[in-house]
Design a protein around this motif. Structure first.
Motif, PDB file in Angstrom:
ATOM      1  N   ALA A 147       0.684  -1.127   0.113  1.00 44.78           N
ATOM      2  CA  ALA A 147      -0.402   0.346  -0.014  1.00 44.78           C
ATOM      3  C   ALA A 147       0.613   1.277  -0.497  1.00 44.78           C
ATOM      4  O   ALA A 147       0.361   2.578  -1.044  1.00 44.78           O
ATOM      5  N   ILE A 148       1.947   1.104   0.568  1.00 44.75           N
ATOM      6  CA  ILE A 148       2.938   2.842   0.899  1.00 44.75           C
ATOM      7  C   ILE A 148       3.312   2.581  -0.677  1.00 44.75           C
ATOM      8  O   ILE A 148       3.678   3.875  -1.484  1.00 44.75           O
ATOM      9  N   ALA A 149       4.373   1.398  -1.455  1.00 47.58           N
ATOM     10  CA  ALA A 149       4.608   1.146  -2.212  1.00 47.58           C
ATOM     11  C   ALA A 149       3.648   2.311  -3.403  1.00 47.58           C
ATOM     12  O   ALA A 149       3.875   2.843  -4.482  1.00 47.58           O
ATOM     13  N   LYS A 150       1.795   1.084  -3.515  1.00 50.98           N
ATOM     14  CA  LYS A 150       1.302   1.994  -4.283  1.00 50.98           C
ATOM     15  C   LYS A 150       1.063   3.639  -4.428  1.00 50.98           C
ATOM     16  O   LYS A 150       0.796   4.515  -5.572  1.00 50.98           O
ATOM     17  N   ARG A 151       0.492   3.834  -3.533  1.00 47.48           N
ATOM     18  CA  ARG A 151       0.666   5.418  -2.925  1.00 47.48           C
ATOM     19  C   ARG A 151       1.258   6.024  -3.298  1.00 47.48           C
ATOM     20  O   ARG A 151       1.546   7.248  -4.093  1.00 47.48           O
ATOM     21  N   ALA A 152       2.832   6.343  -3.506  1.00 49.70           N
ATOM     22  CA  ALA A 152       4.348   6.930  -4.207  1.00 49.70           C
ATOM     23  C   ALA A 152       4.242   6.310  -5.459  1.00 49.70           C
ATOM     24  O   ALA A 152       4.371   7.491  -5.991  1.00 49.70           O
ATOM     25  N   VAL A 153       3.515   5.170  -6.052  1.00 49.64           N
ATOM     26  CA  VAL A 153       3.762   5.220  -7.132  1.00 49.64           C
ATOM     27  C   VAL A 153       2.925   6.369  -7.910  1.00 49.64           C
ATOM     28  O   VAL A 153       3.038   6.464  -9.292  1.00 49.64           O
ATOM     29  N   ALA A 154       1.695   5.950  -7.365  1.00 49.14           N
ATOM     30  CA  ALA A 154       0.406   7.383  -7.925  1.00 49.14           C
ATOM     31  C   ALA A 154       0.599   8.972  -7.503  1.00 49.14           C
ATOM     32  O   ALA A 154       0.706   9.366  -8.883  1.00 49.14           O
ATOM     33  N   LEU A 155       1.498   8.698  -6.565  1.00 48.21           N
ATOM     34  CA  LEU A 155       2.021   9.937  -6.752  1.00 48.21           C
ATOM     35  C   LEU A 155       2.700  10.790  -8.030  1.00 48.21           C
ATOM     36  O   LEU A 155       2.670  11.550  -8.353  1.00 48.21           O
ATOM     37  N   VAL A 156       4.005  10.138  -7.840  1.00 44.43           N
ATOM     38  CA  VAL A 156       5.362   9.650  -9.096  1.00 44.43           C
ATOM     39  C   VAL A 156       4.265  10.191 -10.088  1.00 44.43           C
ATOM     40  O   VAL A 156       4.718  11.294 -10.949  1.00 44.43           O
TER      41      VAL A 156
ATOM     42  N   ALA B 200       6.642  12.130   1.819  1.00 45.41           N
ATOM     43  CA  ALA B 200       7.490  10.479   2.565  1.00 45.41           C
ATOM     44  C   ALA B 200       6.739  10.889   3.749  1.00 45.41           C
ATOM     45  O   ALA B 200       6.091   9.668   3.859  1.00 45.41           O
ATOM     46  N   ILE B 201       7.402  11.326   3.965  1.00 41.34           N
ATOM     47  CA  ILE B 201       6.471  11.409   5.485  1.00 41.34           C
ATOM     48  C   ILE B 201       5.300  11.149   6.012  1.00 41.34           C
ATOM     49  O   ILE B 201       5.106  10.491   7.010  1.00 41.34           O
ATOM     50  N   LEU B 202       4.713  11.853   4.710  1.00 39.38           N
ATOM     51  CA  LEU B 202       3.068  12.088   5.343  1.00 39.38           C
ATOM     52  C   LEU B 202       2.175  10.541   4.796  1.00 39.38           C
ATOM     53  O   LEU B 202       1.961  10.169   5.861  1.00 39.38           O
ATOM     54  N   ILE B 203       3.285   9.775   3.579  1.00 43.63           N
ATOM     55  CA  ILE B 203       2.956   8.743   3.377  1.00 43.63           C
ATOM     56  C   ILE B 203       2.915   8.057   4.641  1.00 43.63           C
ATOM     57  O   ILE B 203       2.089   7.050   4.970  1.00 43.63           O
ATOM     58  N   MET B 204       4.398   7.861   5.488  1.00 44.55           N
ATOM     59  CA  MET B 204       4.670   7.127   6.529  1.00 44.55           C
ATOM     60  C   MET B 204       3.721   7.132   7.485  1.00 44.55           C
ATOM     61  O   MET B 204       3.049   6.377   8.000  1.00 44.55           O
ATOM     62  N   ARG B 205       3.428   7.982   7.602  1.00 46.14           N
ATOM     63  CA  ARG B 205       2.233   9.416   8.973  1.00 46.14           C
ATOM     64  C   ARG B 205       0.857   7.989   8.724  1.00 46.14           C
ATOM     65  O   ARG B 205       0.082   8.003   9.869  1.00 46.14           O
ATOM     66  N   ASP B 206       0.100   8.865   6.910  1.00 44.46           N
ATOM     67  CA  ASP B 206      -0.601   8.122   7.316  1.00 44.46           C
ATOM     68  C   ASP B 206      -0.912   6.316   7.664  1.00 44.46           C
ATOM     69  O   ASP B 206      -1.931   6.212   7.959  1.00 44.46           O
ATOM     70  N   ALA B 207      -0.124   5.781   7.424  1.00 48.57           N
ATOM     71  CA  ALA B 207       0.760   4.306   7.391  1.00 48.57           C
ATOM     72  C   ALA B 207       0.000   4.699   8.872  1.00 48.57           C
ATOM     73  O   ALA B 207      -0.253   3.275   9.207  1.00 48.57           O
ATOM     74  N   GLY B 208       1.123   5.214   9.494  1.00 45.57           N
ATOM     75  CA  GLY B 208       1.484   4.548  11.069  1.00 45.57           C
ATOM     76  C   GLY B 208      -0.160   5.175  11.442  1.00 45.57           C
ATOM     77  O   GLY B 208      -0.438   4.423  12.872  1.00 45.57           O
ATOM     78  N   ARG B 209      -0.892   5.946  11.365  1.00 43.04           N
ATOM     79  CA  ARG B 209      -2.055   6.330  11.548  1.00 43.04           C
ATOM     80  C   ARG B 209      -3.248   4.865  11.625  1.00 43.04           C
ATOM     81  O   ARG B 209      -3.788   4.878  12.751  1.00 43.04           O
ATOM     82  N   TYR B 210      -3.264   4.299  10.296  1.00 45.21           N
ATOM     83  CA  TYR B 210      -4.372   3.572  10.494  1.00 45.21           C
ATOM     84  C   TYR B 210      -3.862   2.419  10.759  1.00 45.21           C
ATOM     85  O   TYR B 210      -4.546   1.974  11.345  1.00 45.21           O
ATOM     86  N   LEU B 211      -2.914   1.881  11.570  1.00 41.87           N
ATOM     87  CA  LEU B 211      -2.231   1.276  11.882  1.00 41.87           C
ATOM     88  C   LEU B 211      -2.596   1.216  12.969  1.00 41.87           C
ATOM     89  O   LEU B 211      -2.836   0.375  13.609  1.00 41.87           O
ATOM     90  N   GLY B 212      -2.147   2.574  14.019  1.00 43.64           N
ATOM     91  CA  GLY B 212      -2.393   2.800  15.563  1.00 43.64           C
ATOM     92  C   GLY B 212      -4.217   3.110  15.338  1.00 43.64           C
ATOM     93  O   GLY B 212      -4.708   2.352  16.047  1.00 43.64           O
ATOM     94  N   MET B 213      -4.726   2.735  14.439  1.00 47.17           N
ATOM     95  CA  MET B 213      -6.761   2.672  14.474  1.00 47.17           C
ATOM     96  C   MET B 213      -7.148   1.444  14.837  1.00 47.17           C
ATOM     97  O   MET B 213      -8.098   0.851  15.453  1.00 47.17           O
ATOM     98  N   ALA B 214      -6.589   0.709  14.425  1.00 42.45           N
ATOM     99  CA  ALA B 214      -6.439  -0.625  14.149  1.00 42.45           C
ATOM    100  C   ALA B 214      -5.783  -1.581  15.714  1.00 42.45           C
ATOM    101  O   ALA B 214      -6.774  -2.589  16.345  1.00 42.45           O
ATOM    102  N   VAL B 215      -4.971  -1.085  16.015  1.00 42.66           N
ATOM    103  CA  VAL B 215      -4.088  -1.125  17.212  1.00 42.66           C
ATOM    104  C   VAL B 215      -5.148  -0.827  18.067  1.00 42.66           C
ATOM    105  O   VAL B 215      -5.950  -1.673  19.211  1.00 42.66           O
ATOM    106  N   ALA B 216      -6.240   0.438  18.609  1.00 41.66           N
ATOM    107  CA  ALA B 216      -6.312   0.411  19.459  1.00 41.66           C
ATOM    108  C   ALA B 216      -7.919  -0.364  19.805  1.00 41.66           C
ATOM    109  O   ALA B 216      -8.745  -0.607  20.421  1.00 41.66           O
ATOM    110  N   GLY B 217      -7.992  -0.598  18.331  1.00 42.79           N
ATOM    111  CA  GLY B 217      -9.552  -1.584  17.937  1.00 42.79           C
ATOM    112  C   GLY B 217      -9.547  -2.623  18.912  1.00 42.79           C
ATOM    113  O   GLY B 217     -10.104  -3.131  19.283  1.00 42.79           O
ATOM    114  N   ILE B 218      -8.174  -3.059  18.443  1.00 45.47           N
ATOM    115  CA  ILE B 218      -7.849  -4.719  19.274  1.00 45.47           C
ATOM    116  C   ILE B 218      -7.393  -4.835  20.146  1.00 45.47           C
ATOM    117  O   ILE B 218      -8.669  -5.718  20.956  1.00 45.47           O
ATOM    118  N   LEU B 219      -7.071  -3.516  21.192  1.00 47.54           N
ATOM    119  CA  LEU B 219      -6.767  -2.773  22.347  1.00 47.54           C
ATOM    120  C   LEU B 219      -8.545  -2.685  23.318  1.00 47.54           C
ATOM    121  O   LEU B 219      -8.811  -3.776  24.245  1.00 47.54           O
TER     122      LEU B 219
END
Length: 341
Positions: A210-219, A254-273
């Motif tokens: 997903a991270i790679a796809k978003r970057a490829v689309a940006l390019v 690139a920072i924005l892409i990585m932060r967005d991926a981290g936010r979505y992962l955090g949402m999932a972790v919070a739901g699991i908790l």
């Protein structure tokens, strides 16, 4: 497990003395590699053998490679088959851990394969089969970052996103064996399409793919020049690793892409908790080694979205075993089953 519960292929005349046998074998079967290890009953690893899977050469070839790798690992450990109590094997795909039948392993081209029975017959050992992510969770629980945790959630973020659950000290399989598909939690109803066919799955938002796809689309839009430069000017070379390197070098997109991926992962972790209230969450896989930007965004979002009661005393940690989590979990499974007969 009582003898009446043993799968038919385990009810054999050579079973009786297995509790006195002092070694176990673990196999982590992947789409590209087979990692095999031999350990004693204290969990000390005596040998490791890594070979290519050769999935494109067919089912029989892969099974032969497993059998051969076990033989080589035993020889390197100086252990005879007669001294082995059991073998555990992790397989990528849905399966029945009670019967050892692999329902589907797309990376291997397998469907409805009685792997436990086949390997049990070939190896002349009791063979226990489980999903590879479940065994990675067990490996981290027994030998890695979650030692002594009775309630642990393991998440691996790499090409895709997978997971395993240890609840009450045991692998939790769910009603039909499909528990732990963390990558297919829906986080954005109108998000990108996932490989499973749904929209907005965690895997489609935060995986390496997903991270790679978003970057490829940006390019492709004429942006992402810092990312493209990091890829040597080659659009085909844009990967999650390249994006992470560009982010670490201060590239804003690139920072924005990585932060967005981290936010979505955090949402999932919070739901699991909030749902499971585990004491430990272990995160592994190549993407989780991509630097602090994604990790910090994940933690920030988790703390914002999780209930305070679920956050109390929970440990959210990086995986400790790397690519050996699966084989260590396979060893742990074999130890558990051979001690519990």
């Amino acid at each position: 497990m009582k003898s009446a519960e043993w799968p038919k292929w385990l009810k054999s005349s050579f079973w009786g003395d297995y509790l006195s046998r002092n070694y176990v074998v673990g196999v982590d079967l992947g789409g590209t590699k087979i990692l095999t290890a031999v350990a004693d009953r204290q969990g000390s690893v005596l040998s490791r053998v890594r070979v290519a899977t050769g999935a494109d050469l067919g089912q029989d070839h892969v099974i032969n490679e497993i059998v051969t790798s076990v033989a080589v690992a035993l020889r390197e450990a100086g252990v005879s088959t007669e001294a082995v109590a059991a073998a555990g094997i992790g397989v990528p795909g849905p399966l029945d851990p009670q019967t050892g039948v692999v329902y589907l392993a797309p990376n291997l081209g397998w469907q409805n394969l009685s792997l436990g029975e086949i390997l049990g017959s070939r190896l002349k050992l009791p063979v226990y089969v489980d999903n590879d992510a479940n065994l990675a969770a067990l490996g981290e629980c027994v030998y890695g970052a979650g030692q002594s945790a009775d309630n642990l959630v393991y998440i691996t973020v790499s090409t895709g996103v997978g997971g395993g659950l240890i609840l009450g000290g045991k692998i939790y399989h769910g009603f039909s064996g499909g528990a732990g598909e963390i990558g297919h939690i829906t986080l954005a109803a109108d998000g990108p399409r996932c490989g499973c066919g749904n929209l907005g799955c965690l895997e489609a938002l935060a995986s390496g793919t997903a991270i790679a796809k978003r970057a490829v689309a940006l390019v492709a839009e004429g942006r992402g020049l810092g990312i493209l430069s990091r890829a040597g000017g080659d659009r085909g070379g844009v990967s999650a690793r390249v994006v992470a390197a560009a982010a670490s070098n201060g590239d804003g997109e690139a920072i924005l892409i990585m932060r967005d991926a981290g936010r979505y992962l955090g949402m999932a972790v919070a739901g699991i908790l909030n749902l499971l209230n585990p004491s430990v969450v272990v995160l592994g896989g190549g993407v989780m080694q991509s630097g602090s930007i994604l990790w910090e965004a994940m933690l920030e979002t988790t703390r914002r979205c999780a209930l305070s009661s679920a956050l109390q005393e929970v440990s959210i940690v990086r995986a400790a075993l790397g690519e050996e989590a699966g084989v260590m979990g396979a060893l742990a499974l074999a130890l558990e089953k051979s001690q519990g007969v």
